[in-house]
Design an enzyme around this catalytic site. Structure first.
Site, PDB file in Angstrom:
ATOM      1  N   LYS A 219       0.797  -1.152   0.101  1.00  0.00           N
ATOM      2  CA  LYS A 219      -0.084  -0.136  -0.018  1.00  0.00           C
ATOM      3  C   LYS A 219       0.884   1.261   0.148  1.00  0.00           C
ATOM      4  O   LYS A 219       1.527   1.542   1.176  1.00  0.00           O
ATOM      5  CB  LYS A 219      -0.977   0.027   1.348  1.00  0.00           C
ATOM      6  CG  LYS A 219      -2.128   0.587   1.159  1.00  0.00           C
ATOM      7  CD  LYS A 219      -2.233   2.293   0.884  1.00  0.00           C
ATOM      8  CE  LYS A 219      -2.067   3.054   2.098  1.00  0.00           C
ATOM      9  NZ  LYS A 219      -2.069   4.348   1.825  1.00  0.00           N
ATOM     10  N   GLU A 293       9.216   0.755  10.986  1.00  0.00           N
ATOM     11  CA  GLU A 293      10.275   1.732  10.875  1.00  0.00           C
ATOM     12  C   GLU A 293       9.437   3.140  10.786  1.00  0.00           C
ATOM     13  O   GLU A 293       8.809   3.625  10.164  1.00  0.00           O
ATOM     14  CB  GLU A 293      11.060   1.530   9.577  1.00  0.00           C
ATOM     15  CG  GLU A 293      12.226   2.142   9.489  1.00  0.00           C
ATOM     16  CD  GLU A 293      12.315   3.567   8.797  1.00  0.00           C
ATOM     17  OE1 GLU A 293      12.144   4.451   9.660  1.00  0.00           O
ATOM     18  OE2 GLU A 293      12.284   3.557   7.533  1.00  0.00           O
ATOM     19  N   CYS A 327      13.106  10.103   7.478  1.00  0.00           N
ATOM     20  CA  CYS A 327      12.915   9.720   9.149  1.00  0.00           C
ATOM     21  C   CYS A 327      14.441   9.933   9.705  1.00  0.00           C
ATOM     22  O   CYS A 327      14.410  10.078  10.815  1.00  0.00           O
ATOM     23  CB  CYS A 327      12.533   8.342   9.134  1.00  0.00           C
ATOM     24  SG  CYS A 327      13.296   7.093   7.982  1.00  0.00           S
ATOM     25  N   GLU A 424       9.483  15.575  15.704  1.00  0.00           N
ATOM     26  CA  GLU A 424       9.689  15.337  14.120  1.00  0.00           C
ATOM     27  C   GLU A 424       9.048  16.407  13.282  1.00  0.00           C
ATOM     28  O   GLU A 424       7.762  16.170  13.189  1.00  0.00           O
ATOM     29  CB  GLU A 424       9.512  13.928  13.697  1.00  0.00           C
ATOM     30  CG  GLU A 424      10.106  13.557  12.585  1.00  0.00           C
ATOM     31  CD  GLU A 424       9.445  12.037  11.860  1.00  0.00           C
ATOM     32  OE1 GLU A 424       8.572  11.769  12.115  1.00  0.00           O
ATOM     33  OE2 GLU A 424      10.590  11.517  11.453  1.00  0.00           O
TER      34      GLU A 424
HETATM   35  P1  NDP Z   1       1.582   8.280   8.059  1.00  0.00           P
HETATM   36  O1  NDP Z   1       2.343   7.430   9.042  1.00  0.00           O
HETATM   37  O2  NDP Z   1       0.213   8.614   8.445  1.00  0.00           O
HETATM   38  O3  NDP Z   1       1.484   7.437   6.821  1.00  0.00           O
HETATM   39  C1  NDP Z   1       2.597   6.387   6.304  1.00  0.00           C
HETATM   40  C2  NDP Z   1       1.539   5.493   5.487  1.00  0.00           C
HETATM   41  O4  NDP Z   1       0.497   4.794   6.420  1.00  0.00           O
HETATM   42  C3  NDP Z   1       0.704   5.762   4.670  1.00  0.00           C
HETATM   43  O5  NDP Z   1       0.782   4.918   3.265  1.00  0.00           O
HETATM   44  C4  NDP Z   1      -0.480   6.191   4.837  1.00  0.00           C
HETATM   45  O6  NDP Z   1      -1.622   6.239   3.981  1.00  0.00           O
HETATM   46  C5  NDP Z   1      -0.725   5.035   5.800  1.00  0.00           C
HETATM   47  N1  NDP Z   1      -1.492   5.152   6.851  1.00  0.00           N
HETATM   48  C6  NDP Z   1      -2.095   5.716   7.461  1.00  0.00           C
HETATM   49  N2  NDP Z   1      -3.107   5.734   8.536  1.00  0.00           N
HETATM   50  C7  NDP Z   1      -2.825   4.262   8.500  1.00  0.00           C
HETATM   51  C8  NDP Z   1      -3.396   3.069   9.522  1.00  0.00           C
HETATM   52  N3  NDP Z   1      -4.274   3.621  10.577  1.00  0.00           N
HETATM   53  N4  NDP Z   1      -3.142   2.024   9.241  1.00  0.00           N
HETATM   54  C9  NDP Z   1      -2.278   1.618   8.137  1.00  0.00           C
HETATM   55  N5  NDP Z   1      -1.974   2.423   7.421  1.00  0.00           N
HETATM   56  C10 NDP Z   1      -2.071   3.799   7.538  1.00  0.00           C
HETATM   57  O7  NDP Z   1       2.521   9.323   7.788  1.00  0.00           O
HETATM   58  P2  NDP Z   1       1.881  10.685   7.217  1.00  0.00           P
HETATM   59  O8  NDP Z   1       2.038  10.686   5.646  1.00  0.00           O
HETATM   60  O9  NDP Z   1       0.397  10.841   7.585  1.00  0.00           O
HETATM   61  O10 NDP Z   1       2.837  11.953   7.680  1.00  0.00           O
HETATM   62  C11 NDP Z   1       2.626  12.338   9.204  1.00  0.00           C
HETATM   63  C12 NDP Z   1       3.985  12.563   9.681  1.00  0.00           C
HETATM   64  O11 NDP Z   1       4.539  11.207  10.074  1.00  0.00           O
HETATM   65  C13 NDP Z   1       4.864  13.304   8.999  1.00  0.00           C
HETATM   66  O12 NDP Z   1       4.648  14.524   9.146  1.00  0.00           O
HETATM   67  C14 NDP Z   1       6.324  12.670   9.730  1.00  0.00           C
HETATM   68  O13 NDP Z   1       6.472  13.540  10.880  1.00  0.00           O
HETATM   69  C15 NDP Z   1       5.901  11.453  10.079  1.00  0.00           C
HETATM   70  N6  NDP Z   1       6.147  10.531   8.801  1.00  0.00           N
HETATM   71  C16 NDP Z   1       7.608   9.756   8.925  1.00  0.00           C
HETATM   72  C17 NDP Z   1       7.988   8.723   8.300  1.00  0.00           C
HETATM   73  C18 NDP Z   1       9.163   8.222   8.502  1.00  0.00           C
HETATM   74  O14 NDP Z   1       9.558   7.377   7.698  1.00  0.00           O
HETATM   75  N7  NDP Z   1       9.699   8.055   9.574  1.00  0.00           N
HETATM   76  C19 NDP Z   1       7.407   8.914   6.882  1.00  0.00           C
HETATM   77  C20 NDP Z   1       5.938   9.508   6.615  1.00  0.00           C
HETATM   78  C21 NDP Z   1       5.496  10.413   7.845  1.00  0.00           C
HETATM   79  P3  NDP Z   1      -2.049   7.541   3.239  1.00  0.00           P
HETATM   80  O15 NDP Z   1      -0.777   7.990   2.756  1.00  0.00           O
HETATM   81  O16 NDP Z   1      -3.165   7.379   2.440  1.00  0.00           O
HETATM   82  O17 NDP Z   1      -2.443   8.385   4.606  1.00  0.00           O
END
Ligand code: NDP
Length: 513
Positions: A219, A293, A327, A424
């Site tokens: 996904k 992660e 990250c 973050e």
């Molecule tokens: P999320 O953790 O929400 O998204 C990561 C992935 O998980 C996306 O594919 C998202 O889908 C999906 N997702 C969202 N909610 C769920 C759920 N309940 N169960 C399973 N999968 C889910 O990150 P965001 O994109 O919303 O970013 C928010 C914050 O997270 C950022 O500002 C940053 O601080 C942090 N972040 C950290 C990352 C890292 O690698 N450490 C990477 C991305 C974000 P969808 O995109 O459709 O919402």
């Protein structure tokens, strides 16, 4: 921002035909007045023509693209221009069911029983196609994500191919990987990835899972679905048997439905700590395997004996690479007090040379923020930094009128209690703190809920080892930053998650051991 070449200590003597070197024997041309030279770069856009983006895309299930069962779809936009790029199917529970069933069939009938040496051939084929189509994929990723083409071209796509090559090599050697003589795959893997390195994260997830004999339902993030769909097309092109890889585009609830599905034997998630916690709760007690992660707030630590110019490059790479959407970004700069002024002054000069703008321009250093939502989050946290009393600075820089943009920003006078030192930000924002002794550096570096990475800059090898042993972080870089290699494990301590991706360790996460 300023052009390159206006560095204060750079030799000022230049001729139109290039710099005049001391002792070269050439003299500057006499008499004729020389017009002032502009050292600005000319635009160097990569052509978009190499990519064809379809007006709509279906889900990739059982080897074929098809609309969602209920016909739902969502738009994906170019964050640098806000231009709509395509409409992409939004997977619901029925689609998750179908994809998991396809993955199960493929695992039981084809991929699981297939000898590792045969699986390897498919992975090598995917790796080679990624290389052959690298220019197209680099442009596609830049358009959908907003990151500069020089990063997609030089980092994202080559590393994605490298992961497939690396794990292809393991597929027929699993018995020698240290997990027993005949390690078995887990089964069906449900994999959820974020938007910061869309294709690379897909490769991190798929390559080890497939090498170990699992089948996958992936996904991708809502804002960056296109390169995962291109990868699905590459799986077709490589002749991968139907159902071995399935790609479900959609929103957070698609991800939630996938990880909760009882037919999924192993969940791998990269993203925010908040969602990681929700997933850990959903899986608790089910006996299904999970690796997470999650976020980070890494310390990049500069000692007074560090080579300053190299450290500056490492600081810039640490936090401004990929707009800080990393990250393991070095978002907290810990600098020894005696050199703090020198380092911050040099850093400001260096930031003035960065170019922000069109992600498809080959000279661009800083591209667009991935979404309006993320821009709002960065803006809110930067405002909190100012409100809490830190000093905010950005180089003079004109932001494009359309799209999502944030100037590179440095906060000095930051204390450990400030939100910008704890949370973050996931954007191009650096918080600078100081320390006096190595013990204080260790205490401050570890004073975080996260533990994904750290950087150490010093010329003393003994100090590097002393510091590295004390860092509560999964990856510690010394005199470099943001170096990735498929052979090297990557993962976190504390709220940065658990499990490792990459290397031999990454295989273990997909084997029933
Ligand atoms: P999320 O953790 O929400 O998204 C990561 C992935 O998980 C996306 O594919 C998202 O889908 C999906 N997702 C969202 N909610 C769920 C759920 N309940 N169960 C399973 N999968 C889910 O990150 P965001 O994109 O919303 O970013 C928010 C914050 O997270 C950022 O500002 C940053 O601080 C942090 N972040 C950290 C990352 C890292 O690698 N450490 C990477 C991305 C974000 P969808 O995109 O459709 O919402």
């Amino acid at each position: 921002m300023a052009g390159r070449g206006d560095r204060p200590d750079e030799p000022a003597m230049r001729s139109r035909s290039g710099p005049v070197r001391a002792g070269s024997g050439r003299l500057p041309a006499p008499a004729a007045p020389i017009a002032p030279l502009s050292w600005d770069y000319a635009p160097a856009p990569e052509s978009r023509e190499i990519v064809t983006i379809a007006p709509e895309y279906g889900l990739f299930v059982d080897g074929e693209f098809a609309p969602a069962a209920d016909g739902a779809a969502f738009p994906t936009v170019n964050p640098a221009t806000e231009e709509p790029l395509s409409r992409v199917a939004l997977a619901g529970e029925a689609d998750v069911d179908r994809a998991v069933a396809a993955a199960r069939r493929a695992h039981e009938l084809v991929w699981g029983p297939m000898p590792g040496s045969e699986r390897a051939k498919y992975l090598y084929r995917i790796a080679r196609i990624l290389q052959e189509r690298s220019r197209e994929l680099a442009v596609l990723e830049s358009i959908d994500n907003g990151k500069p083409i020089k990063e997609t071209r030089d980092v994202d796509i080559p590393l994605a191919a490298a992961h497939f090559f690396y794990y292809a090599g393991w597929a027929d050697k699993l018995g020698y990987a240290g997990f027993g003589p005949d390690p078995r795959p887990i089964g069906v893997a449900g994999q959820v990835i974020p938007w910061n390195f869309p294709l690379l994260m897909a490769a991190w997830k798929l390559a080890p899972a497939l090498a170990a004999g699992n089948t996958c339902v992936l996904k991708p993030a809502e804002t960056t679905p296109l390169s995962a769909l291109a990868l699905a097309g590459i799986c077709q092109q490589a002749g991968l048997p139907p159902g071995v890889v399935n790609v479900l585009t959609g929103a957070g609830r698609t991800g939630a439905a996938l990880v909760a599905h009882r037919g999924v034997d192993k969940v791998a998630f990269t993203g925010s700590t908040q969602v990681g916690v929700e997933i850990a709760r959903a899986l608790a007690g089910t006996g299904r395997k999970l690796t997470l992660e999650l976020g980070g707030k890494a310390a990049n630590i500069v000692f007074d004996d560090a080579p300053v110019d190299q450290a500056i490059e490492g600081i810039v790479n640490g936090i401004f690479f990929n707009q800080g959407h990393v990250c393991c970004a070095g978002s907290r700069l810990l600098v020894q007090e005696s050199v703090a002024e020198q380092v911050t002054e040099r850093l400001r000069w260096r930031l003035g040379t960065l170019r922000l703008g069109d992600p498809l321009d080959k000279n661009t250093d800083i591209g667009a923020i991935n979404s309006r939502e993320q821009l709002d989050k960065i803006t809110e946290l930067a405002a909190a930094g100012e409100a809490e009393g830190a000093h905010r600075w950005s180089p003079p820089c004109e932001l494009p009128a359309r799209g999502y943009w944030f100037a590179p920003t440095v906060f000095t006078g930051v204390s450990q209690s400030h939100r910008i030192a704890r949370e973050e930000i996931f954007g191009p924002v650096l918080s600078v703190l100081t320390f006096r002794t190595p013990d204080e550096a260790v205490a401050k570096a570890n004073n975080t809920q996260y533990g994904l990475s750290a950087g150490i800059w010093t010329e003393k090898g003994s100090r590097i080892l002393w510091m590295a042993q004390r860092m509560r972080a999964g990856v510690v870089w010394a005199n470099t930053y943001n170096r990735f290699d498929p052979a090297s494990p990557f993962g976190g301590y504390k709220e940065s998650g658990y499990g490792r991706e990459g290397g031999r360790h990454g295989l273990g996460a997909y084997l029933d051991v």
